[in-house]
Scaffold this motif. Sequence first.
Motif, PDB file in Angstrom:
ATOM      1  N   THR A   2      29.093  25.507  41.587  1.00  0.00           N
ATOM      2  CA  THR A   2      30.184  24.256  42.404  1.00  0.00           C
ATOM      3  C   THR A   2      31.332  24.180  41.066  1.00  0.00           C
ATOM      4  OG1 THR A   2      28.517  22.313  41.754  1.00  0.00           O
ATOM      5  CG2 THR A   2      29.234  23.167  43.880  1.00  0.00           C
ATOM      6  N   THR A   3      32.529  24.545  41.620  1.00  0.00           N
ATOM      7  CA  THR A   3      33.928  24.588  40.611  1.00  0.00           C
ATOM      8  C   THR A   3      33.460  23.399  39.817  1.00  0.00           C
ATOM      9  OG1 THR A   3      35.208  24.412  41.821  1.00  0.00           O
ATOM     10  CG2 THR A   3      35.514  26.567  40.585  1.00  0.00           C
ATOM     11  N   GLU A   4      33.693  22.066  40.725  1.00  0.00           N
ATOM     12  CA  GLU A   4      33.674  21.047  40.057  1.00  0.00           C
ATOM     13  C   GLU A   4      32.597  20.567  38.886  1.00  0.00           C
ATOM     14  OE1 GLU A   4      32.154  20.564  43.556  1.00  0.00           O
ATOM     15  OE2 GLU A   4      33.545  22.049  43.662  1.00  0.00           O
ATOM     16  N   ALA A   5      31.190  20.747  38.523  1.00  0.00           N
ATOM     17  CA  ALA A   5      30.963  20.777  37.748  1.00  0.00           C
ATOM     18  C   ALA A   5      30.963  21.730  36.394  1.00  0.00           C
ATOM     19  CB  ALA A   5      29.131  20.989  38.224  1.00  0.00           C
ATOM     20  N   PHE A   6      31.386  22.816  37.273  1.00  0.00           N
ATOM     21  CA  PHE A   6      31.716  23.215  35.547  1.00  0.00           C
ATOM     22  C   PHE A   6      33.232  23.174  34.693  1.00  0.00           C
ATOM     23  CE2 PHE A   6      32.887  27.696  33.871  1.00  0.00           C
ATOM     24  CZ  PHE A   6      31.303  27.719  33.550  1.00  0.00           C
ATOM     25  N   ASN A   7      32.959  22.357  33.641  1.00  0.00           N
ATOM     26  CA  ASN A   7      34.554  21.581  33.599  1.00  0.00           C
ATOM     27  C   ASN A   7      35.086  22.238  32.348  1.00  0.00           C
ATOM     28  OD1 ASN A   7      32.287  20.671  31.950  1.00  0.00           O
ATOM     29  ND2 ASN A   7      33.243  18.636  31.617  1.00  0.00           N
ATOM     30  N   ILE A   8      34.680  24.100  32.365  1.00  0.00           N
ATOM     31  CA  ILE A   8      34.624  24.446  30.771  1.00  0.00           C
ATOM     32  C   ILE A   8      35.320  25.215  31.039  1.00  0.00           C
ATOM     33  CG2 ILE A   8      34.066  26.192  29.983  1.00  0.00           C
ATOM     34  CD1 ILE A   8      31.003  26.105  30.725  1.00  0.00           C
ATOM     35  N   PRO A   9      36.656  24.820  29.732  1.00  0.00           N
ATOM     36  CA  PRO A   9      38.257  25.747  30.532  1.00  0.00           C
ATOM     37  C   PRO A   9      38.262  26.672  30.570  1.00  0.00           C
ATOM     38  CG  PRO A   9      37.870  24.428  28.533  1.00  0.00           C
ATOM     39  CD  PRO A   9      36.993  24.403  28.786  1.00  0.00           C
ATOM     40  N   THR A  10      39.267  27.882  32.069  1.00  0.00           N
ATOM     41  CA  THR A  10      39.474  28.998  31.487  1.00  0.00           C
ATOM     42  C   THR A  10      40.016  29.425  30.223  1.00  0.00           C
ATOM     43  OG1 THR A  10      40.251  28.018  33.823  1.00  0.00           O
ATOM     44  CG2 THR A  10      40.634  30.394  33.263  1.00  0.00           C
ATOM     45  N   SER A  11      40.051  30.766  30.181  1.00  0.00           N
ATOM     46  CA  SER A  11      39.906  31.256  28.935  1.00  0.00           C
ATOM     47  C   SER A  11      41.767  31.728  29.549  1.00  0.00           C
ATOM     48  CB  SER A  11      39.303  32.644  28.530  1.00  0.00           C
ATOM     49  OG  SER A  11      39.172  33.314  29.119  1.00  0.00           O
ATOM     50  N   VAL A  12      42.077  32.010  30.760  1.00  0.00           N
ATOM     51  CA  VAL A  12      43.325  33.281  30.633  1.00  0.00           C
ATOM     52  C   VAL A  12      44.296  33.193  31.664  1.00  0.00           C
ATOM     53  CG1 VAL A  12      44.664  35.206  31.004  1.00  0.00           C
ATOM     54  CG2 VAL A  12      41.906  35.223  29.887  1.00  0.00           C
ATOM     55  N   LYS A  13      45.844  32.173  31.514  1.00  0.00           N
ATOM     56  CA  LYS A  13      45.401  31.602  33.211  1.00  0.00           C
ATOM     57  C   LYS A  13      47.904  32.421  33.031  1.00  0.00           C
ATOM     58  CE  LYS A  13      44.007  27.232  32.781  1.00  0.00           C
ATOM     59  NZ  LYS A  13      44.321  25.171  31.719  1.00  0.00           N
ATOM     60  N   TRP A  14      47.351  33.084  34.403  1.00  0.00           N
ATOM     61  CA  TRP A  14      48.962  33.580  35.086  1.00  0.00           C
ATOM     62  C   TRP A  14      49.471  32.625  35.209  1.00  0.00           C
ATOM     63  CZ3 TRP A  14      51.525  37.447  33.687  1.00  0.00           C
ATOM     64  CH2 TRP A  14      52.952  37.434  34.200  1.00  0.00           C
ATOM     65  N   GLN A  15      51.121  32.397  34.519  1.00  0.00           N
ATOM     66  CA  GLN A  15      51.572  31.359  34.335  1.00  0.00           C
ATOM     67  C   GLN A  15      53.396  31.751  35.698  1.00  0.00           C
ATOM     68  OE1 GLN A  15      49.530  28.600  34.502  1.00  0.00           O
ATOM     69  NE2 GLN A  15      51.026  27.927  33.494  1.00  0.00           N
ATOM     70  N   GLY A  16      53.412  33.388  36.027  1.00  0.00           N
ATOM     71  CA  GLY A  16      54.396  33.778  36.123  1.00  0.00           C
ATOM     72  C   GLY A  16      55.386  34.575  35.904  1.00  0.00           C
ATOM     73  N   ASP A  17      55.645  33.781  34.318  1.00  0.00           N
ATOM     74  CA  ASP A  17      56.333  34.660  33.909  1.00  0.00           C
ATOM     75  C   ASP A  17      55.448  35.015  32.488  1.00  0.00           C
ATOM     76  OD1 ASP A  17      56.853  31.644  32.827  1.00  0.00           O
ATOM     77  OD2 ASP A  17      59.274  31.952  33.105  1.00  0.00           O
ATOM     78  N   SER A  18      54.524  34.559  32.412  1.00  0.00           N
ATOM     79  CA  SER A  18      53.981  33.996  30.960  1.00  0.00           C
ATOM     80  C   SER A  18      52.011  34.208  31.363  1.00  0.00           C
ATOM     81  CB  SER A  18      54.449  33.256  29.669  1.00  0.00           C
ATOM     82  OG  SER A  18      53.716  31.544  30.505  1.00  0.00           O
ATOM     83  N   ILE A  19      52.176  34.512  30.051  1.00  0.00           N
ATOM     84  CA  ILE A  19      50.208  33.846  30.327  1.00  0.00           C
ATOM     85  C   ILE A  19      49.954  32.533  29.263  1.00  0.00           C
ATOM     86  CG2 ILE A  19      48.148  34.720  29.101  1.00  0.00           C
ATOM     87  CD1 ILE A  19      49.398  37.505  29.618  1.00  0.00           C
ATOM     88  N   GLN A  20      49.477  31.704  29.560  1.00  0.00           N
ATOM     89  CA  GLN A  20      48.393  30.682  29.020  1.00  0.00           C
ATOM     90  C   GLN A  20      46.836  31.322  28.503  1.00  0.00           C
ATOM     91  OE1 GLN A  20      49.597  26.810  28.741  1.00  0.00           O
ATOM     92  NE2 GLN A  20      51.153  28.340  29.017  1.00  0.00           N
ATOM     93  N   LEU A  21      46.837  31.108  27.114  1.00  0.00           N
ATOM     94  CA  LEU A  21      45.740  31.617  26.593  1.00  0.00           C
ATOM     95  C   LEU A  21      44.828  30.370  26.162  1.00  0.00           C
ATOM     96  CD1 LEU A  21      44.376  34.258  27.115  1.00  0.00           C
ATOM     97  CD2 LEU A  21      44.698  34.422  24.099  1.00  0.00           C
ATOM     98  N   LEU A  22      43.609  30.264  26.427  1.00  0.00           N
ATOM     99  CA  LEU A  22      42.973  29.382  24.750  1.00  0.00           C
ATOM    100  C   LEU A  22      42.542  29.866  23.993  1.00  0.00           C
ATOM    101  CD1 LEU A  22      40.972  26.676  25.082  1.00  0.00           C
ATOM    102  CD2 LEU A  22      39.433  28.053  26.426  1.00  0.00           C
ATOM    103  N   ASN A  23      42.894  29.346  22.877  1.00  0.00           N
ATOM    104  CA  ASN A  23      42.812  30.137  21.635  1.00  0.00           C
ATOM    105  C   ASN A  23      41.263  29.886  21.375  1.00  0.00           C
ATOM    106  OD1 ASN A  23      43.513  30.497  19.035  1.00  0.00           O
ATOM    107  ND2 ASN A  23      45.181  29.482  18.509  1.00  0.00           N
ATOM    108  N   GLN A  24      40.647  30.706  21.553  1.00  0.00           N
ATOM    109  CA  GLN A  24      39.347  30.937  21.065  1.00  0.00           C
ATOM    110  C   GLN A  24      38.585  30.129  19.654  1.00  0.00           C
ATOM    111  OE1 GLN A  24      36.772  32.741  23.255  1.00  0.00           O
ATOM    112  NE2 GLN A  24      37.986  33.302  24.931  1.00  0.00           N
TER     113      GLN A  24
END
Length: 350
Positions: A2-24
């Motif tokens: 279940t995604t609700e129980a899984f609260n680990i941040p997503t590493s890569v998110k597409w924003q339409g004109d940029s990429i949000q990247l979790l800085n590991q």
Amino acid sequence: MTTEAFNIPTSVKWQGDSIQLLNQQKLPHMTEYLTLTSIDEVFEAIKTLKVRGAPAIGITAAFGLALAASKYETNSLLRFKQLLEKDKNYLSYARPTAVNLFWALERMVKSIENATSVNEAKTALIHEAIQIQVEDEEICKKIGENALPLFKDGDNIMTICNAGSIATARYGTALAPIYLGKERGIDLKVFACETRPVLQGARLTTWELMKAGVDVTLITDNMAAHTMKMKKISACIVGADRIAANGDTANKIGTFSLAILAKEFNIPFFVAAPLSTFDLSIKSGQEIPIEERDLEEVIHINGQAIAPEDVKVYNPSFDVTPNEYITGIITEKGMITSNYFEEIKRLFKS
Ligand code: MRU
């Protein structure tokens, strides 16, 4: 899961004109997202391990290529394809070992083969990158399902590096059965090797497992043999960066040592990886290119010198575990345990 129980941040998110990247690189001390708006920033983020882990590298490169292509100022499809080829080649130099990088980039270029206009091609590339990410999440879940029956409640599992959620779209490969088990009341305890030189095990694996409420114990790499003996390790499970046609597996440096130890102690040694990590063009592990990284990684920890600055250093980032040390390779299509060459061929045909 279940995604609700899984609260680990997503590493890569597409924003339409940029990429949000979790800085590991900033984990575990800071959860920072970088905004990437150019292909050079994407290249740099992959090279400097701000994003790392084979599937996450592939996903980031796919979005990077879509992002670059969205800015091409041409109406000629031929010119568009030439620019795309150039940028694909550029990104493929970011890191040499994880084959998911090349796999994702090839898939991106193929996705526009039938495009009839530049606009159609731009849209197709974005869709393909999103599809690669969505599929990876589903694949990781399947790997978890296929791996979970190998373990039982209370087992102590050893892993190295980070083949977890942030190394993929979600859930991870080696860590997927741990998360799935957690959700189903099967408690698996993890012993995480710290993974020198850049400490993916200490910084990332412990962080994400603790976030998910998994019982995790950190050990330094040289404690593996003693821990196997003293803590009744039931199995080792690791990820992969490239698996040759005969099952030889490249993964983070130190994986081969663990496999040798596991054999000595009669502990099963599993590799968990999606089919996109197999490279059937390579017959054996001998042909897998092994990245050598900057000597700084070995001489310094957190900017602090731990050795004479002018010491000679050897810094291979990966090693190859020969197939005879691997008890099973777990993929989204099931597990193979022997006759790897034939079984891998069969997996790809099915
Ligand atoms: O150098 P890294 O951190 O990219 O190395 C990562 C690994 O070796 C992982 O085990 C592998 O990529 C599998 S990630 C699901």
